[in-house]
Scaffold this motif. Structure first.
Motif, PDB file in Angstrom:
ATOM      1  N   VAL A 298       0.951  -1.077  -0.504  1.00  0.00           N
ATOM      2  CA  VAL A 298       0.023   0.215   0.219  1.00  0.00           C
ATOM      3  C   VAL A 298       0.869   1.220  -0.280  1.00  0.00           C
ATOM      4  CG1 VAL A 298      -1.709   1.199   1.473  1.00  0.00           C
ATOM      5  CG2 VAL A 298      -1.509  -1.483   1.105  1.00  0.00           C
ATOM      6  N   GLY A 299       1.918   1.184   0.112  1.00  0.00           N
ATOM      7  CA  GLY A 299       2.942   2.512   0.575  1.00  0.00           C
ATOM      8  C   GLY A 299       3.331   2.867  -0.541  1.00  0.00           C
ATOM      9  N   ALA A 300       3.369   1.233  -1.581  1.00  0.00           N
ATOM     10  CA  ALA A 300       3.867   2.181  -3.013  1.00  0.00           C
ATOM     11  C   ALA A 300       2.686   3.191  -3.737  1.00  0.00           C
ATOM     12  CB  ALA A 300       3.412   1.119  -3.487  1.00  0.00           C
ATOM     13  N   LEU A 301       1.024   3.750  -3.076  1.00  0.00           N
ATOM     14  CA  LEU A 301       0.661   4.028  -3.974  1.00  0.00           C
ATOM     15  C   LEU A 301       1.352   5.347  -3.250  1.00  0.00           C
ATOM     16  CD1 LEU A 301      -2.745   2.573  -2.792  1.00  0.00           C
ATOM     17  CD2 LEU A 301      -1.989   3.299  -4.512  1.00  0.00           C
ATOM     18  N   ALA A 302       2.152   6.106  -2.325  1.00  0.00           N
ATOM     19  CA  ALA A 302       2.998   7.575  -1.913  1.00  0.00           C
ATOM     20  C   ALA A 302       4.002   7.735  -2.200  1.00  0.00           C
ATOM     21  CB  ALA A 302       2.787   7.318  -0.588  1.00  0.00           C
ATOM     22  N   VAL A 303       3.931   6.928  -3.776  1.00  0.00           N
ATOM     23  CA  VAL A 303       5.820   7.304  -3.962  1.00  0.00           C
ATOM     24  C   VAL A 303       5.834   7.793  -5.100  1.00  0.00           C
ATOM     25  CG1 VAL A 303       7.726   5.939  -4.784  1.00  0.00           C
ATOM     26  CG2 VAL A 303       6.932   4.670  -3.171  1.00  0.00           C
ATOM     27  N   HIS A 304       6.359   8.998  -5.280  1.00  0.00           N
ATOM     28  CA  HIS A 304       6.333   9.815  -6.701  1.00  0.00           C
ATOM     29  C   HIS A 304       7.574   9.324  -7.536  1.00  0.00           C
ATOM     30  CE1 HIS A 304       6.228  13.732  -8.754  1.00  0.00           C
ATOM     31  NE2 HIS A 304       6.984  13.683  -8.824  1.00  0.00           N
ATOM     32  N   LEU A 305       7.292   9.621  -8.180  1.00  0.00           N
ATOM     33  CA  LEU A 305       8.396   8.988  -9.508  1.00  0.00           C
ATOM     34  C   LEU A 305       8.826   9.937 -10.653  1.00  0.00           C
ATOM     35  CD1 LEU A 305       8.268   5.719  -9.769  1.00  0.00           C
ATOM     36  CD2 LEU A 305       9.507   5.913  -8.097  1.00  0.00           C
ATOM     37  N   SER A 306       9.333  10.927 -11.174  1.00  0.00           N
ATOM     38  CA  SER A 306       9.764  12.014 -11.954  1.00  0.00           C
ATOM     39  C   SER A 306      10.034  11.052 -13.198  1.00  0.00           C
ATOM     40  CB  SER A 306      11.098  12.121 -11.377  1.00  0.00           C
ATOM     41  OG  SER A 306      12.260  12.036 -11.666  1.00  0.00           O
ATOM     42  N   LYS A 307       9.879  12.055 -14.498  1.00  0.00           N
ATOM     43  CA  LYS A 307       9.854  10.997 -15.530  1.00  0.00           C
ATOM     44  C   LYS A 307      11.034  10.862 -15.844  1.00  0.00           C
ATOM     45  CE  LYS A 307       7.585  14.004 -18.221  1.00  0.00           C
ATOM     46  NZ  LYS A 307       6.781  14.906 -19.650  1.00  0.00           N
ATOM     47  N   GLU A 308      12.544  11.520 -15.243  1.00  0.00           N
ATOM     48  CA  GLU A 308      13.782  10.784 -14.897  1.00  0.00           C
ATOM     49  C   GLU A 308      13.465   9.482 -14.083  1.00  0.00           C
ATOM     50  OE1 GLU A 308      13.236  15.012 -16.242  1.00  0.00           O
ATOM     51  OE2 GLU A 308      12.765  13.651 -14.557  1.00  0.00           O
ATOM     52  N   ASP A 309      13.200   9.359 -12.541  1.00  0.00           N
ATOM     53  CA  ASP A 309      12.954   8.301 -12.276  1.00  0.00           C
ATOM     54  C   ASP A 309      12.477   6.748 -12.812  1.00  0.00           C
ATOM     55  OD1 ASP A 309      14.021   9.750  -9.889  1.00  0.00           O
ATOM     56  OD2 ASP A 309      11.918   9.737  -9.239  1.00  0.00           O
ATOM     57  N   LEU A 310      11.424   7.006 -13.571  1.00  0.00           N
ATOM     58  CA  LEU A 310      10.742   6.113 -14.333  1.00  0.00           C
ATOM     59  C   LEU A 310      12.074   5.526 -15.521  1.00  0.00           C
ATOM     60  CD1 LEU A 310       7.391   7.443 -15.480  1.00  0.00           C
ATOM     61  CD2 LEU A 310       8.095   5.573 -13.373  1.00  0.00           C
ATOM     62  N   GLN A 311      12.244   6.310 -16.093  1.00  0.00           N
ATOM     63  CA  GLN A 311      13.974   5.941 -17.286  1.00  0.00           C
ATOM     64  C   GLN A 311      14.805   5.273 -16.811  1.00  0.00           C
ATOM     65  OE1 GLN A 311      15.334   9.213 -19.313  1.00  0.00           O
ATOM     66  NE2 GLN A 311      16.529   7.611 -20.577  1.00  0.00           N
ATOM     67  N   GLU A 312      15.273   5.764 -15.191  1.00  0.00           N
ATOM     68  CA  GLU A 312      16.593   5.255 -14.588  1.00  0.00           C
ATOM     69  C   GLU A 312      15.599   3.705 -14.308  1.00  0.00           C
ATOM     70  OE1 GLU A 312      19.806   5.455 -10.499  1.00  0.00           O
ATOM     71  OE2 GLU A 312      17.487   6.749 -10.384  1.00  0.00           O
ATOM     72  N   ILE A 313      14.338   3.442 -14.039  1.00  0.00           N
ATOM     73  CA  ILE A 313      13.976   2.414 -13.363  1.00  0.00           C
ATOM     74  C   ILE A 313      13.817   1.160 -14.354  1.00  0.00           C
ATOM     75  CG2 ILE A 313      12.068   1.164 -12.917  1.00  0.00           C
ATOM     76  CD1 ILE A 313      11.571   3.325 -10.787  1.00  0.00           C
ATOM     77  N   GLU A 314      13.506   1.941 -15.338  1.00  0.00           N
ATOM     78  CA  GLU A 314      12.643   1.170 -17.087  1.00  0.00           C
ATOM     79  C   GLU A 314      14.654   0.216 -17.390  1.00  0.00           C
ATOM     80  OE1 GLU A 314      10.687   3.188 -19.585  1.00  0.00           O
ATOM     81  OE2 GLU A 314       8.879   2.886 -18.343  1.00  0.00           O
ATOM     82  N   GLU A 315      15.404   1.776 -17.372  1.00  0.00           N
ATOM     83  CA  GLU A 315      16.952   1.435 -17.736  1.00  0.00           C
ATOM     84  C   GLU A 315      17.427   0.175 -16.648  1.00  0.00           C
ATOM     85  OE1 GLU A 315      19.379   4.468 -18.209  1.00  0.00           O
ATOM     86  OE2 GLU A 315      17.906   5.615 -19.721  1.00  0.00           O
ATOM     87  N   ALA A 316      17.502  -0.073 -15.900  1.00  0.00           N
ATOM     88  CA  ALA A 316      17.452  -0.721 -14.632  1.00  0.00           C
ATOM     89  C   ALA A 316      17.184  -2.472 -14.749  1.00  0.00           C
ATOM     90  CB  ALA A 316      17.598  -0.462 -12.722  1.00  0.00           C
ATOM     91  N   VAL A 317      16.188  -2.434 -15.545  1.00  0.00           N
ATOM     92  CA  VAL A 317      15.283  -3.927 -15.881  1.00  0.00           C
ATOM     93  C   VAL A 317      15.122  -3.547 -17.243  1.00  0.00           C
ATOM     94  CG1 VAL A 317      13.893  -5.140 -14.590  1.00  0.00           C
ATOM     95  CG2 VAL A 317      14.686  -3.942 -13.109  1.00  0.00           C
ATOM     96  N   PRO A 318      15.776  -3.779 -18.007  1.00  0.00           N
ATOM     97  CA  PRO A 318      15.404  -4.147 -19.116  1.00  0.00           C
ATOM     98  C   PRO A 318      14.817  -5.700 -19.310  1.00  0.00           C
ATOM     99  CG  PRO A 318      18.032  -4.785 -19.013  1.00  0.00           C
ATOM    100  CD  PRO A 318      17.404  -4.201 -18.028  1.00  0.00           C
ATOM    101  N   PRO A 319      13.667  -5.629 -19.616  1.00  0.00           N
ATOM    102  CA  PRO A 319      12.931  -7.041 -19.839  1.00  0.00           C
ATOM    103  C   PRO A 319      13.741  -8.162 -20.942  1.00  0.00           C
ATOM    104  CG  PRO A 319      11.933  -5.491 -20.817  1.00  0.00           C
ATOM    105  CD  PRO A 319      12.793  -4.449 -20.481  1.00  0.00           C
TER     106      PRO A 319
END
Length: 349
Positions: A298-319
């Protein structure tokens, strides 16, 4: 079960699922693991009922089950849990996987008998969201959804859904009766649905329900920082958790761990927040049997991610770099299942 801490959890928004009137909590609760024999065996029913009540008190009111979970026992559990709070919850259940051997059925007689049985086990008058769990490759989807439509007209079901359906089958089904939600596996390590299925849902105004949003527990550290139970099927049956693949995949957990540390969030919260940031039409349904894991989710609902954050996350886990298939039952997933043409059914009768 104590509830005094729930005020510290973020407010759970209510959102439309699809465009036909179904309103659910922004995050749901997957109930399968509460009584599925392949997920470490049945848990204490009273504790699971208390967990569901706690979830509802916290604003998580969208409950996901299926007739094959148990089989059957999970629907009974959910039915017991919603006694006295039926008006506060939205129950989603599924038909189509007739047994744990993945015998898939979608003929009208089966659809009707499965619904009647689910209503009895849940002990409710109406199912809020009724999914076809898997596509029957022998029955045109128009025939299956045609019978589901009758259930809506009879007041036994409010809204219709599909699970693991291809874009083509979604369109065919939606032409028979509006589909409110499509359930699919979507997470940081399963993203192939983004090419065609997600755009199709959005074109048609269909809500997106993400199952296994934590990679079947991987992004919560399952198999890495928390050992599997001896009888948990994931460690032997899910290809990505097999030792040789897990050794390769654990780097993706570690990368999310580093990203989360900078934001003071867990890897699981980062993975769930990433999904929430994919659109207001996306409702993940993480499952758990533990209060602390539920609160983390539930705590994930309070997490704010910027466009830069989203890009960093996606680059960290290339499917494309993930080792192993996502499911041991790939032949029953949308990539490999196609509903036959309607003409084939008409020609057979």
């Amino acid at each position: 079960m104590a509830t005094q801490e729930k005020q510290k959890l973020p407010l759970v928004e209510r959102v439309p699922l699809g465009c036909h009137g179904l309103i659910v909590s922004k995050q749901g609760l997957g109930c399968m693991g509460m009584s599925h024999p392949l997920m470490g065996g049945s848990k204490d029913d009273q504790q699971m009922i208390e967990l569901i009540h706690y979830a509802v008190d916290c604003g998580i009111t969208f409950l996901d089950t299926a007739d094959v979970y148990g089989p059957h026992t999970n629907e009974i559990l959910v039915g017991k849990a919603v006694k006295g709070i039926r008006d506060k919850v939205q129950i989603a259940t599924k038909f189509g996987v007739a047994d744990l051997s993945f015998n898939v059925k979608g003929d009208p007689a089966y659809v009707r008998s499965a619904c009647e049985a689910s209503l009895k086990r849940l002990d409710v008058d109406c199912i809020d969201l009724y999914y076809q769990h898997r596509i029957d490759p022998t029955v045109p989807i128009e025939i299956t959804v045609g019978e589901m439509k009758k259930l809506v007209e009879e007041g036994k079901v409010k809204y219709l859904g599909l699970s693991e359906a291809s874009a083509a089958d979604i369109k065919r089904a939606h032409a028979v009766h509006p589909i409110s939600a499509v359930q699919l596996e979507w997470s940081l390590w399963t993203r192939d649905v983004e090419a065609e299925i997600i755009p199709t849902c959005r074109e048609l105004g269909i809500g997106i329900v993400s199952y296994s949003p934590l990679g079947r527990g991987f992004f919560s550290g399952k198999g890495i920082v928390e050992e599997f139970a001896e009888d948990d099927w994931r460690k032997t049956r899910i290809p990505r958790f097999r030792p040789q693949n897990l050794e390769l995949n654990k780097v993706f957990y570690e990368r999310l761990q580093d990203i989360g540390a900078k934001k003071q969030h867990t890897p699981g919260q980062i993975a769930l927040a990433w999904l929430h940031h994919q659109g207001n039409d996306v409702v993940p349904i993480p499952g758990t049997t533990k209060i602390k894991n539920f609160e983390e989710n539930v705590g994930a609902l309070a997490v704010h991610l910027s466009k830069e954050d989203l890009q960093e996350i996606e680059e960290a886990v290339p499917p494309e770099a993930i080792a192993g298939e996502r499911s041991p039952y790939m032949k029953f997933t949308w990539q490999n299942t196609c509903s036959p043409p309607l003409s084939s059914w008409k020609n057979s009768i």
